[in-house]
Design an enzyme around this catalytic site. Sequence first.
Site, short mmCIF file in Angstrom:
data_model
loop_
_atom_site.label_atom_id
_atom_site.label_comp_id
_atom_site.label_asym_id
_atom_site.label_seq_id
_atom_site.Cartn_x
_atom_site.Cartn_y
_atom_site.Cartn_z
N ALA A 83 0.80 -1.20 -0.03
CA ALA A 83 -0.15 -0.11 -0.06
C ALA A 83 0.93 1.26 -0.17
O ALA A 83 1.63 1.20 0.78
CB ALA A 83 -0.81 -0.06 1.31
N THR A 86 1.10 9.02 -3.09
CA THR A 86 1.99 9.99 -3.56
C THR A 86 1.25 11.16 -3.17
O THR A 86 0.19 11.42 -3.38
CB THR A 86 2.64 10.15 -5.17
OG1 THR A 86 1.33 9.97 -5.68
CG2 THR A 86 3.40 8.84 -5.34
N GLN A 141 13.91 11.85 -5.98
CA GLN A 141 13.22 12.63 -7.00
C GLN A 141 12.40 13.94 -6.51
O GLN A 141 12.08 13.82 -5.48
CB GLN A 141 11.87 11.40 -7.19
CG GLN A 141 10.70 11.90 -8.35
CD GLN A 141 11.39 12.47 -9.65
OE1 GLN A 141 12.12 11.44 -10.19
NE2 GLN A 141 11.26 13.63 -10.11
N GLY A 143 10.31 16.75 -6.09
CA GLY A 143 8.68 16.90 -5.87
C GLY A 143 8.45 15.67 -4.93
O GLY A 143 7.11 15.41 -4.54
N TYR A 147 7.79 10.93 -0.20
CA TYR A 147 7.80 9.69 -0.73
C TYR A 147 9.36 9.26 -0.74
O TYR A 147 9.75 7.89 -0.45
CB TYR A 147 7.39 9.90 -2.14
CG TYR A 147 7.20 8.45 -2.86
CD1 TYR A 147 5.81 8.04 -2.75
CD2 TYR A 147 7.96 7.92 -3.92
CE1 TYR A 147 5.59 6.81 -3.51
CE2 TYR A 147 7.75 6.68 -4.42
CZ TYR A 147 6.49 6.24 -4.33
OH TYR A 147 5.90 4.91 -4.93
N PRO A 177 10.43 -0.97 -7.50
CA PRO A 177 9.69 -0.83 -8.88
C PRO A 177 10.31 0.71 -9.49
O PRO A 177 10.62 1.49 -8.66
CB PRO A 177 8.42 -0.57 -8.99
CG PRO A 177 8.13 -1.31 -7.48
CD PRO A 177 9.26 -1.15 -6.56
N1 CAA Z 1 11.58 14.17 -14.31
C1 CAA Z 1 12.24 15.17 -15.06
N2 CAA Z 1 11.71 16.31 -14.70
C2 CAA Z 1 10.85 16.71 -13.90
C3 CAA Z 1 10.45 15.64 -12.93
C4 CAA Z 1 10.75 14.37 -13.23
N3 CAA Z 1 10.18 13.62 -12.57
N4 CAA Z 1 9.46 16.23 -12.03
C5 CAA Z 1 9.33 17.59 -12.59
N5 CAA Z 1 10.31 17.86 -13.44
C6 CAA Z 1 10.54 18.96 -13.88
C7 CAA Z 1 9.51 19.85 -14.83
O1 CAA Z 1 9.34 19.08 -16.35
C8 CAA Z 1 9.67 21.28 -15.07
O2 CAA Z 1 10.79 21.08 -15.86
P1 CAA Z 1 10.81 22.84 -16.48
O3 CAA Z 1 10.77 24.07 -15.86
O4 CAA Z 1 11.78 22.33 -17.68
O5 CAA Z 1 9.56 22.52 -17.71
C9 CAA Z 1 10.13 21.74 -13.57
O6 CAA Z 1 10.58 20.29 -13.08
C10 CAA Z 1 9.18 22.01 -12.58
O7 CAA Z 1 7.99 21.16 -12.42
P2 CAA Z 1 6.50 21.65 -12.76
O8 CAA Z 1 6.57 23.04 -13.51
O9 CAA Z 1 5.59 20.60 -12.84
O10 CAA Z 1 6.42 22.36 -11.13
P3 CAA Z 1 5.23 22.16 -9.82
O11 CAA Z 1 5.81 22.92 -8.86
O12 CAA Z 1 4.00 22.47 -10.55
O13 CAA Z 1 5.36 20.69 -9.79
C11 CAA Z 1 5.99 18.45 -9.24
C12 CAA Z 1 6.49 19.99 -9.50
C13 CAA Z 1 5.18 18.35 -8.05
C14 CAA Z 1 7.57 17.79 -8.92
C15 CAA Z 1 5.47 17.91 -10.41
O14 CAA Z 1 6.41 18.49 -11.70
C16 CAA Z 1 5.47 16.54 -10.51
O15 CAA Z 1 4.50 15.90 -9.86
N6 CAA Z 1 6.54 15.80 -11.02
C17 CAA Z 1 6.40 14.23 -10.97
C18 CAA Z 1 7.32 13.97 -9.96
C19 CAA Z 1 7.29 12.58 -10.05
O16 CAA Z 1 8.26 12.04 -10.87
N7 CAA Z 1 6.66 11.65 -9.30
C20 CAA Z 1 6.62 10.29 -9.14
C21 CAA Z 1 5.00 9.59 -9.27
S1 CAA Z 1 4.91 8.16 -9.54
C22 CAA Z 1 5.46 7.32 -8.34
O17 CAA Z 1 5.82 7.98 -7.21
C23 CAA Z 1 5.64 5.82 -8.36
C24 CAA Z 1 7.17 5.41 -8.22
O18 CAA Z 1 7.48 4.72 -7.11
C25 CAA Z 1 8.20 5.61 -9.20
#
Ligand code: CAA
Length: 241
Positions: A83, A86, A141, A143, A147, A177
């Site tokens: 479980a 994010t 990571q 953001g 996590y 993963p």
């Molecule tokens: N990889 C590469 N670049 C990333 C990134 C990532 N994972 N996350 C954010 N960025 C980059 C964006 O593309 C952006 O770049 P630019 O300015 O060049 O466009 C910059 O970081 C800022 O991002 P946002 O404009 O989206 O800023 P925000 O404050 O609105 O949001 C954030 C920031 C919350 C990090 C959002 O970008 C986000 O949700 N990113 C994804 C984070 C992520 O990878 N989460 C994993 C979810 S899946 C999971 O967690 C399962 C697992 O175990 C793998």
Amino acid sequence: MAKVAFVTGGTRGIGLAVTARLKADGFKVAAGYHGDQAAAEKCASEHACMVVKGNVGDFADCTRAVQAVEAELGPIDVLVNNAGITRDAMLHKMTPEQWNEVIMVNLASIFNTSRQVIEGMRARGYGRIINISSINGQKGQMGQTNYSAAKAGVIGFTKALALESANKGITVNAVAPGYIDTEMMAGVPSGVLEKIVGGIPVGRLGKAEEIAACVAFLAREDASFITGSTVTVNGGQYVAG
Ligand code: CAA
């Protein structure tokens, strides 16, 4: 006799694939769920498994859920701590609620569930505990300070409990993963998702079934010499040492 497995978050995403795989491998399976009743009912009818509602972030609720599983299926031989949630935000925008929720559901939970089963496993001289970590607990990571901290904590917990349990027939391992094609990915902004997939050498998101295959392997009786490990399943996105 069929062994008993309890999979937390076992009715959706990676957990559902684990439930299905362990059922197909001959286990009696209980799948934990928190809120999505419809998904739980679908899981129960499609996989002929028990479903049990509860909050993994709450110790007393885990006591109740584990007692319910053991009353219906028998002592738990395999615990899969899957479980997870994010609540992504850069630290400078993260609220205490986003921090606390992720720590409780993704990290405190593995104490809350493992503590319920560990005494029985030790007494019976057999057990498998498999904790779902993440690539983002290994590499960090943006953001995800919450996590990444929780998922790195899962790896530390796994190593410590493996040492405590090694001479009792219990193995404790983590699976890390990478990015898997589940509902959890829906929260990732689409431009960001493209960047992520571009960084995966295999060239695609992973499938939940590919994580389930790894969990099923660690759950086998003959995986008895593997303990304290973290198995990375990430399409080559991060080659951890
Ligand atoms: N990889 C590469 N670049 C990333 C990134 C990532 N994972 N996350 C954010 N960025 C980059 C964006 O593309 C952006 O770049 P630019 O300015 O060049 O466009 C910059 O970081 C800022 O991002 P946002 O404009 O989206 O800023 P925000 O404050 O609105 O949001 C954030 C920031 C919350 C990090 C959002 O970008 C986000 O949700 N990113 C994804 C984070 C992520 O990878 N989460 C994993 C979810 S899946 C999971 O967690 C399962 C697992 O175990 C793998």
